[in-house]
Design a protein around this motif. Structure first.
Motif, PDB file in Angstrom:
ATOM      1  N   TRP A 171       2.679 -29.887   6.348  1.00 34.39           N
ATOM      2  CA  TRP A 171       2.164 -28.640   6.890  1.00 34.39           C
ATOM      3  C   TRP A 171       1.662 -27.752   5.771  1.00 34.39           C
ATOM      4  N   ILE A 172       0.780 -26.832   6.138  1.00 34.98           N
ATOM      5  CA  ILE A 172       0.307 -25.837   5.195  1.00 34.98           C
ATOM      6  C   ILE A 172       0.003 -24.547   5.943  1.00 34.98           C
ATOM      7  N   HIS A 173       0.511 -23.417   5.436  1.00 33.84           N
ATOM      8  CA  HIS A 173       0.142 -22.121   5.986  1.00 33.84           C
ATOM      9  C   HIS A 173      -1.224 -21.727   5.436  1.00 33.84           C
ATOM     10  N   THR A 174      -1.912 -20.854   6.141  1.00 30.55           N
ATOM     11  CA  THR A 174      -3.270 -20.490   5.747  1.00 30.55           C
ATOM     12  C   THR A 174      -3.417 -18.974   5.655  1.00 30.55           C
ATOM     13  N   HIS A 175      -4.452 -18.541   4.924  1.00 28.66           N
ATOM     14  CA  HIS A 175      -4.708 -17.112   4.724  1.00 28.66           C
ATOM     15  C   HIS A 175      -5.534 -16.509   5.862  1.00 28.66           C
ATOM     16  N   ASP A 176      -6.455 -17.304   6.409  1.00 27.49           N
ATOM     17  CA  ASP A 176      -7.353 -16.807   7.447  1.00 27.49           C
ATOM     18  C   ASP A 176      -8.044 -18.008   8.091  1.00 27.49           C
TER      19      ASP A 176
ATOM     20  N   THR B 101      -4.352 -27.747  14.256  1.00 30.54           N
ATOM     21  CA  THR B 101      -4.726 -26.532  13.535  1.00 30.54           C
ATOM     22  C   THR B 101      -4.767 -25.333  14.464  1.00 30.54           C
ATOM     23  N   ASN B 102      -4.202 -24.218  14.009  1.00 32.17           N
ATOM     24  CA  ASN B 102      -4.345 -22.942  14.712  1.00 32.17           C
ATOM     25  C   ASN B 102      -5.166 -22.000  13.848  1.00 32.17           C
ATOM     26  N   LEU B 103      -6.221 -21.427  14.441  1.00 34.55           N
ATOM     27  CA  LEU B 103      -7.032 -20.403  13.783  1.00 34.55           C
ATOM     28  C   LEU B 103      -6.701 -19.072  14.443  1.00 34.55           C
ATOM     29  N   VAL B 104      -5.900 -18.259  13.752  1.00 32.62           N
ATOM     30  CA  VAL B 104      -5.238 -17.114  14.380  1.00 32.62           C
ATOM     31  C   VAL B 104      -6.056 -15.821  14.348  1.00 32.62           C
ATOM     32  N   ASP B 105      -7.102 -15.762  13.517  1.00 33.21           N
ATOM     33  CA  ASP B 105      -7.795 -14.477  13.331  1.00 33.21           C
ATOM     34  C   ASP B 105      -8.357 -13.911  14.624  1.00 33.21           C
TER      35      ASP B 105
ATOM     36  N   GLY C 272       0.807  -1.218   0.000  1.00 36.13           N
ATOM     37  CA  GLY C 272       0.000   0.000   0.000  1.00 36.13           C
ATOM     38  C   GLY C 272       0.837   1.264   0.000  1.00 36.13           C
ATOM     39  N   GLU C 273       0.138   2.383   0.246  1.00 43.58           N
ATOM     40  CA  GLU C 273       0.750   3.710   0.260  1.00 43.58           C
ATOM     41  C   GLU C 273       0.546   4.351   1.630  1.00 43.58           C
ATOM     42  N   PRO C 274       1.361   5.369   1.964  1.00 51.18           N
ATOM     43  CA  PRO C 274       1.174   6.053   3.248  1.00 51.18           C
ATOM     44  C   PRO C 274      -0.285   6.466   3.464  1.00 51.18           C
ATOM     45  N   GLY C 275      -0.780   6.118   4.645  1.00 55.50           N
ATOM     46  CA  GLY C 275      -2.177   6.355   4.973  1.00 55.50           C
ATOM     47  C   GLY C 275      -3.083   5.201   4.604  1.00 55.50           C
ATOM     48  N   HIS C 276      -2.570   4.274   3.810  1.00 50.97           N
ATOM     49  CA  HIS C 276      -3.396   3.136   3.364  1.00 50.97           C
ATOM     50  C   HIS C 276      -2.554   1.860   3.303  1.00 50.97           C
ATOM     51  N   PHE C 277      -1.751   1.621   4.318  1.00 51.19           N
ATOM     52  CA  PHE C 277      -0.955   0.402   4.370  1.00 51.19           C
ATOM     53  C   PHE C 277      -1.823  -0.771   4.822  1.00 51.19           C
ATOM     54  N   ILE C 278      -1.545  -1.945   4.264  1.00 46.46           N
ATOM     55  CA  ILE C 278      -2.281  -3.162   4.617  1.00 46.46           C
ATOM     56  C   ILE C 278      -1.272  -4.282   4.838  1.00 46.46           C
ATOM     57  N   ARG C 279      -1.353  -4.948   5.996  1.00 46.22           N
ATOM     58  CA  ARG C 279      -0.495  -6.111   6.238  1.00 46.22           C
ATOM     59  C   ARG C 279      -0.992  -7.287   5.403  1.00 46.22           C
ATOM     60  N   THR C 280      -0.074  -8.034   4.807  1.00 47.24           N
ATOM     61  CA  THR C 280      -0.455  -9.149   3.953  1.00 47.24           C
ATOM     62  C   THR C 280      -0.437 -10.464   4.738  1.00 47.24           C
ATOM     63  N   ASP C 281      -0.939 -11.512   4.098  1.00 49.49           N
ATOM     64  CA  ASP C 281      -0.991 -12.824   4.767  1.00 49.49           C
ATOM     65  C   ASP C 281       0.294 -13.618   4.567  1.00 49.49           C
TER      66      ASP C 281
ATOM     67  N   VAL D  38      -1.621 -27.251  10.456  1.00 52.23           N
ATOM     68  CA  VAL D  38      -2.402 -26.275   9.682  1.00 52.23           C
ATOM     69  C   VAL D  38      -2.265 -24.902  10.335  1.00 52.23           C
ATOM     70  N   GLY D  39      -1.967 -23.882   9.514  1.00 51.06           N
ATOM     71  CA  GLY D  39      -1.778 -22.538  10.054  1.00 51.06           C
ATOM     72  C   GLY D  39      -0.368 -22.378  10.583  1.00 51.06           C
ATOM     73  N   LYS D  40      -0.223 -21.659  11.704  1.00 54.62           N
ATOM     74  CA  LYS D  40       1.121 -21.357  12.193  1.00 54.62           C
ATOM     75  C   LYS D  40       1.690 -22.425  13.127  1.00 54.62           C
TER      76      LYS D  40
END
Length: 389
Positions: A250-255, A277-281, A198-207, A235-237
């Motif tokens: 193992w597999i990493h997950t998006h959400d 499995t870890n559900l991190v959200d 993203g840009e300053p003021g609109h940054f977004i952390r990715t998965d 599953v997950g982290k």
């Protein structure tokens, strides 16, 4: 009677009330699930049928006369309230000494060797919310190319970088350097890569976050299962938390929803062993941001998917739903909270009993080992014989 497979779902940070020593951690009055239910009209019908409302009083979620699962709660014996110590304790490893914390940032003996090793200065070096610090320092990071280093109330060394400034693979390399440096008295629980766009003021952390955990100092349940010739699916982290130890695949997950999808995929494969499995959200997106409404929505979303997990079970399978600590979004703190964790255990071969209060998360590890009939000499006391029909 031996169980073929155990599926453990960790609802990251879904605690169910303060532990007796919570005040010493600044967590008096914390009750992640109970306080959310008190604030929001929480609808969790599927977990309620399992016995969720029988564990603690929950507004709007009444106890049921005939729960479909065994139910109870567990206390932590480990010295911390972080993700790593919580998961390690679930797997039979109790930490008597807490991981180091850095409420004033990292000292020169850590930062200076790190800067020399990566060939750049760092920005930040203080405790901060991840979303806040990238808004504060993101523009300077983009101008200078310096990574943002920060910590929290947990034992973490976090490195944030814009994916267009420091490519993700390079960010991972920086994390591996930090992991090698952070040993001895500075052996933090996790080094975490925090890429954003993203840009300053609109940054977004990715998965594309990745955790680089300290390797468990002793064997865990995962090692015991693999050494017995069975499979451990992470599953997950989970893979990151155990530094890859005792894991077959193992597999990493998006959400959370992807985590449930991947868990169901592993379940459909059949076989003997453990799916972890870890559900991190719950923790990452809502607990740390004090987002009560978002946290409640995530709980309800999991509850709607729970029938899919149950339907995917084979006759010799056992489903376990638990947590690793609390992160009460209703309190002023944005940190983890020292809480009991819920325990729901479901399967065709499981008696629908009140498990009561277990003195350590490690009792679950011992119980899973006995159910899978694998040698186990770690912490915890099994209650498998009470559970199995």
């Amino acid at each position: 009677m031996v169980i073929d497979r155990v599926i453990i779902i960790v609802l990251d940070s879904v605690g169910v009330g303060e532990l007796p020593d919570a005040a010493a951690f600044g967590d008096a009055g914390s009750n992640t699930l109970g306080n959310i239910a008190a604030r929001v009209n929480l609808k969790l019908p599927n977990m309620a049928r399992l016995g969720l409302g029988n564990i603690i009083p929950l507004r709007g979620i009444a106890p049921v006369g005939s729960p479909t699962a065994a139910y109870g709660k567990m206390a932590s014996k480990s010295a911390g309230k972080d993700t790593t110590s919580g998961h390690w304790e679930l797997a039979g490893l109790i930490l008597e000494k807490p991981f180091p914390l850095y409420p004033h940032g990292f000292p020169p003996e850590i930062i200076e060797p790190f800067e020399r090793a990566i060939g750049r200065k760092v920005l930040g070096n203080k405790p901060a919310s991840g979303t806040v610090i990238i808004e504060e320092l993101g523009a300077e990071h983009m101008r200078t190319g310096y990574p943002i280093v920060y910590t929290s109330a947990d034992s973490v060394f976090q490195i944030a970088a814009h994916e267009d400034v420091i490519p993700v693979e390079e960010l991972y390399r920086y994390c591996k350097i930090a992991r090698r440096l952070l040993t001895g008295e500075h052996a933090v629980g996790r080094v975490i890569a925090r890429p954003f766009i993203g840009e300053p003021g609109h940054f977004i952390r990715t998965d594309r976050r990745q955790d680089f955990s300290l390797e468990p100092p002793r064997p865990t349940l995962l090692d015991a299962v693999v050494n017995a010739g069975l499979q451990v699916m992470a599953v997950g982290k989970i893979k990151d938390i155990f530094a890859g130890r005792g894991i077959s695949r193992w597999i990493h997950t998006h959400d959370n929803m992807d985590g449930i999808d991947q868990t169901c995929n592993f379940m459909r494969e059949g076989g003997r062993g453990l799916i972890f499995t870890n559900l991190v959200d719950f923790d990452m997106r809502y607990g740390h941001r004090n987002d009560v409404t978002g946290y409640a929505g995530a709980l309800e979303a999991f509850d709607r998917r729970l029938p899919e997990l149950i339907e995917a079970l084979n006759e010799g399978d056992v489903l376990v739903i638990t947590a690793d600590h609390g992160c009460d979004p209703t309190t002023p703190s944005t940190d983890h909270s020292r809480e009991y964790v819920p325990l729901l255990i479901y399967g065709d071969k499981i008696r629908k009993i009140n498990i009561g209060v277990r003195p350590t998360f490690a009792d679950l590890g011992a119980t899973v080992a006995e159910m899978l009939d694998v040698p186990y000499d770690l912490a915890g006391e099994s209650f498998a014989r009470r559970l199995l029909k």
